[in-house]
Design a protein around this motif. Structure first.
Motif, PDB file in Angstrom:
ATOM      1  N   MET A 132      26.614  23.111   3.986  1.00 27.76           N
ATOM      2  CA  MET A 132      26.292  23.244   5.453  1.00 27.76           C
ATOM      3  C   MET A 132      27.561  23.784   6.403  1.00 27.76           C
ATOM      4  SD  MET A 132      25.335  19.781   7.179  1.00 27.76           S
ATOM      5  CE  MET A 132      23.596  19.653   7.781  1.00 27.76           C
ATOM      6  N   VAL A 133      27.101  24.425   7.415  1.00 24.24           N
ATOM      7  CA  VAL A 133      28.348  24.889   8.227  1.00 24.24           C
ATOM      8  C   VAL A 133      28.146  24.132   9.795  1.00 24.24           C
ATOM      9  CG1 VAL A 133      28.120  27.063   7.413  1.00 24.24           C
ATOM     10  CG2 VAL A 133      26.705  26.661   9.234  1.00 24.24           C
ATOM     11  N   LYS A 134      29.338  23.966  10.227  1.00 21.36           N
ATOM     12  CA  LYS A 134      29.109  23.172  11.473  1.00 21.36           C
ATOM     13  C   LYS A 134      29.808  24.272  12.641  1.00 21.36           C
ATOM     14  CE  LYS A 134      32.733  20.213  12.420  1.00 21.36           C
ATOM     15  NZ  LYS A 134      33.305  20.597  13.608  1.00 21.36           N
ATOM     16  N   LEU A 135      29.025  24.057  13.644  1.00 16.05           N
ATOM     17  CA  LEU A 135      29.268  24.874  14.981  1.00 16.05           C
ATOM     18  C   LEU A 135      29.448  24.024  16.160  1.00 16.05           C
ATOM     19  CD1 LEU A 135      26.891  26.201  12.852  1.00 16.05           C
ATOM     20  CD2 LEU A 135      27.030  28.114  14.719  1.00 16.05           C
ATOM     21  N   GLU A 136      30.161  24.418  17.055  1.00 14.99           N
ATOM     22  CA  GLU A 136      30.394  23.811  18.473  1.00 14.99           C
ATOM     23  C   GLU A 136      29.594  24.150  19.304  1.00 14.99           C
ATOM     24  OE1 GLU A 136      34.733  23.623  19.379  1.00 14.99           O
ATOM     25  OE2 GLU A 136      35.266  22.573  16.994  1.00 14.99           O
ATOM     26  N   GLY A 137      28.912  23.452  20.089  1.00 12.73           N
ATOM     27  CA  GLY A 137      28.147  24.182  21.217  1.00 12.73           C
ATOM     28  C   GLY A 137      26.971  23.296  21.726  1.00 12.73           C
ATOM     29  N   VAL A 145      21.250  28.317  15.992  1.00 10.51           N
ATOM     30  CA  VAL A 145      20.731  27.166  15.207  1.00 10.51           C
ATOM     31  C   VAL A 145      19.569  27.440  14.517  1.00 10.51           C
ATOM     32  CG1 VAL A 145      20.269  24.666  15.077  1.00 10.51           C
ATOM     33  CG2 VAL A 145      22.414  25.453  16.366  1.00 10.51           C
ATOM     34  N   LYS A 146      18.567  28.035  15.167  1.00 13.62           N
ATOM     35  CA  LYS A 146      17.196  28.175  14.774  1.00 13.62           C
ATOM     36  C   LYS A 146      17.308  29.181  13.707  1.00 13.62           C
ATOM     37  CE  LYS A 146      12.630  28.919  16.664  1.00 13.62           C
ATOM     38  NZ  LYS A 146      12.005  29.980  15.824  1.00 13.62           N
ATOM     39  N   LYS A 147      17.858  30.423  13.997  1.00  9.02           N
ATOM     40  CA  LYS A 147      17.845  31.450  12.886  1.00  9.02           C
ATOM     41  C   LYS A 147      18.744  31.075  11.668  1.00  9.02           C
ATOM     42  CE  LYS A 147      17.221  35.665  15.849  1.00  9.02           C
ATOM     43  NZ  LYS A 147      17.647  36.275  16.769  1.00  9.02           N
ATOM     44  N   LEU A 148      19.709  30.413  11.752  1.00  7.23           N
ATOM     45  CA  LEU A 148      20.618  30.100  10.608  1.00  7.23           C
ATOM     46  C   LEU A 148      19.711  29.213   9.737  1.00  7.23           C
ATOM     47  CD1 LEU A 148      24.312  29.192  11.975  1.00  7.23           C
ATOM     48  CD2 LEU A 148      23.584  31.143  10.378  1.00  7.23           C
ATOM     49  N   THR A 149      19.162  28.096  10.347  1.00  8.39           N
ATOM     50  CA  THR A 149      18.219  27.102   9.774  1.00  8.39           C
ATOM     51  C   THR A 149      17.054  28.033   8.926  1.00  8.39           C
ATOM     52  OG1 THR A 149      18.879  25.642  11.232  1.00  8.39           O
ATOM     53  CG2 THR A 149      17.141  24.900   9.859  1.00  8.39           C
ATOM     54  N   GLU A 150      16.430  28.567   9.890  1.00 13.03           N
ATOM     55  CA  GLU A 150      15.318  29.531   9.104  1.00 13.03           C
ATOM     56  C   GLU A 150      15.536  30.488   7.972  1.00 13.03           C
ATOM     57  OE1 GLU A 150      12.548  30.221  13.204  1.00 13.03           O
ATOM     58  OE2 GLU A 150      14.051  31.856  12.636  1.00 13.03           O
ATOM     59  N   ARG A 151      16.782  30.952   7.985  1.00 12.28           N
ATOM     60  CA  ARG A 151      17.437  31.744   6.996  1.00 12.28           C
ATOM     61  C   ARG A 151      17.814  31.008   5.873  1.00 12.28           C
ATOM     62  NH1 ARG A 151      16.369  34.036  11.189  1.00 12.28           N
ATOM     63  NH2 ARG A 151      15.914  36.244  11.461  1.00 12.28           N
ATOM     64  N   GLU A 193      18.589  19.298  17.854  1.00 12.79           N
ATOM     65  CA  GLU A 193      17.697  18.860  16.804  1.00 12.79           C
ATOM     66  C   GLU A 193      16.248  19.477  16.755  1.00 12.79           C
ATOM     67  OE1 GLU A 193      16.785  14.420  15.378  1.00 12.79           O
ATOM     68  OE2 GLU A 193      15.683  14.767  17.189  1.00 12.79           O
ATOM     69  N   ALA A 194      15.884  19.682  17.839  1.00 16.62           N
ATOM     70  CA  ALA A 194      14.607  20.513  18.001  1.00 16.62           C
ATOM     71  C   ALA A 194      14.706  22.055  17.457  1.00 16.62           C
ATOM     72  CB  ALA A 194      14.008  20.353  19.342  1.00 16.62           C
ATOM     73  N   ALA A 195      15.981  22.424  17.553  1.00 16.52           N
ATOM     74  CA  ALA A 195      16.364  23.894  17.006  1.00 16.52           C
ATOM     75  C   ALA A 195      16.378  24.024  15.587  1.00 16.52           C
ATOM     76  CB  ALA A 195      17.537  24.423  17.908  1.00 16.52           C
ATOM     77  N   GLY A 196      16.622  22.779  14.907  1.00 15.51           N
ATOM     78  CA  GLY A 196      16.765  22.759  13.615  1.00 15.51           C
ATOM     79  C   GLY A 196      17.946  22.082  13.109  1.00 15.51           C
ATOM     80  N   ALA A 197      19.171  21.649  13.860  1.00 14.37           N
ATOM     81  CA  ALA A 197      20.119  21.272  13.395  1.00 14.37           C
ATOM     82  C   ALA A 197      19.762  20.015  12.514  1.00 14.37           C
ATOM     83  CB  ALA A 197      21.243  20.662  14.303  1.00 14.37           C
TER      84      ALA A 197
END
Ligand code: KIV
Length: 286
Positions: A132-137, A145-151, A193-197
């Motif tokens: 998993m990767v962690k991003l601040e923001g 977040v949406k693009k990473l999760t979808e891919r 959360e809604a974006a996929g985190a």
């Protein structure tokens, strides 16, 4: 009960090892189950194979190759100089040391300024062994977040005091103390959360806000300087072992001092999080 994949049964020498590690490997589903069952879990930073192996075998559920390495390993005064190659190198080291823990790699400063950069750099870290990767923001990160999760890249979001923005904040300061900022942080948590985190770290915020976020979200929430009501806790290993140069942050605890031995210190941290003893009022912001 997780089923062992049939193809593994043909490898007689490593079958039982593989079976054990498959059965006990911590995944995002494991952490979700812990949250649903009200079982507090423990996370710790690690940067090399030896410490990672010790932490893993003493029951740490999540290991983070944090960009805190810029401060505790490289001696910088903040995390900004850390590069993707730094994190990738330490992720490869930690990956070799662990069997059970979920491994998160931090995406360093400016390595995810656009969704495209994020995808390129997350690929490097996932291929280095991260789970998993962690991003601040907050708000600005939703598309990424949406693009990473979808891919296929699981994302841990990080809000509250985000150290990569220390110069915007004007120092390492507690966030969300006034009603407007508290509401903004709560809204960010819900939107991420809604974006996929699939996991959220909240750092240095009042305990009441941390509780509101943990209660509002389905995904597990890990706190650092966020009180006792989050689903999990995370600390920097150098603080737990009392070897950080300078000062130990108020929200942290030197477990080596109370136990005298590294493995015992880690076990004490795991036990105190599980029992709800850590963090205490003295480690908490209001
Ligand atoms: O870099 C790091 O170690 C972190 C933790 C303090 C959450 O982000």
């Amino acid at each position: 009960m997780i089923e062992v994949r049939p193809e593994l049964a043909y490898n007689s020498t490593s079958h039982s090892q593989l079976r054990n590690s498959i059965m006990s490997k911590v995944t995002t589903s494991t952490l979700l189950k812990f949250k649903q069952e009200g079982k507090k879990f423990t996370a710790l930073t690690a940067y090399d194979a030896s410490f990672a192996a010790a932490f893993d075998s003493e029951g740490i559920d999540v290991l983070l190759v944090g960009d805190s390495l810029g401060m505790v390993l490289q001696g910088h005064s903040d995390t900004l100089p850390v590069t993707v190659e730094d994190i990738a190198y330490h992720t490869r080291c930690v990956h070799r040391g662990i069997e059970r823990a979920l491994l998160i790699a931090d995406m360093p400063f400016m390595s995810y300024a656009t969704p495209e950069q994020a995808m390129t750099n997350a690929t490097v870290l996932m291929q280095a062994g991260a789970n998993m990767v962690k991003l601040e923001g907050g708000e600005w990160l939703l598309e990424t977040v949406k693009k990473l999760t979808e891919r296929g890249v699981p994302v841990c979001a990080h809000i509250g005091l985000t150290p990569q923005s220390v110069h915007v904040f004007g120092g390492f300061k507690v966030q969300g103390r006034d009603a407007e900022n508290a509401q903004r942080i709560l809204n960010e948590a819900k939107a991420l959360e809604a974006a996929g985190a699939q996991l959220l770290v909240i750092e240095c915020i009042p305990a009441s806000l941390a509780k509101a976020i943990s209660d509002a979200l389905t995904i597990p929430v890990i706190g650092i300087g966020a009180g006792k009501d989050t689903d999990g806790q995370i600390l920097v290993m150098h603080d737990v072992l009392g070897i950080s140069s300078g000062y130990i942050p108020r929200f942290s605890k030197n477990y080596l001092k109370q136990t005298g031995e590294i493995r015992a210190a880690v076990r004490a941290y795991v036990d105190e999080v599980a029992s709800g003893t850590f963090p205490g009022a003295e480690h908490t912001f209001n």
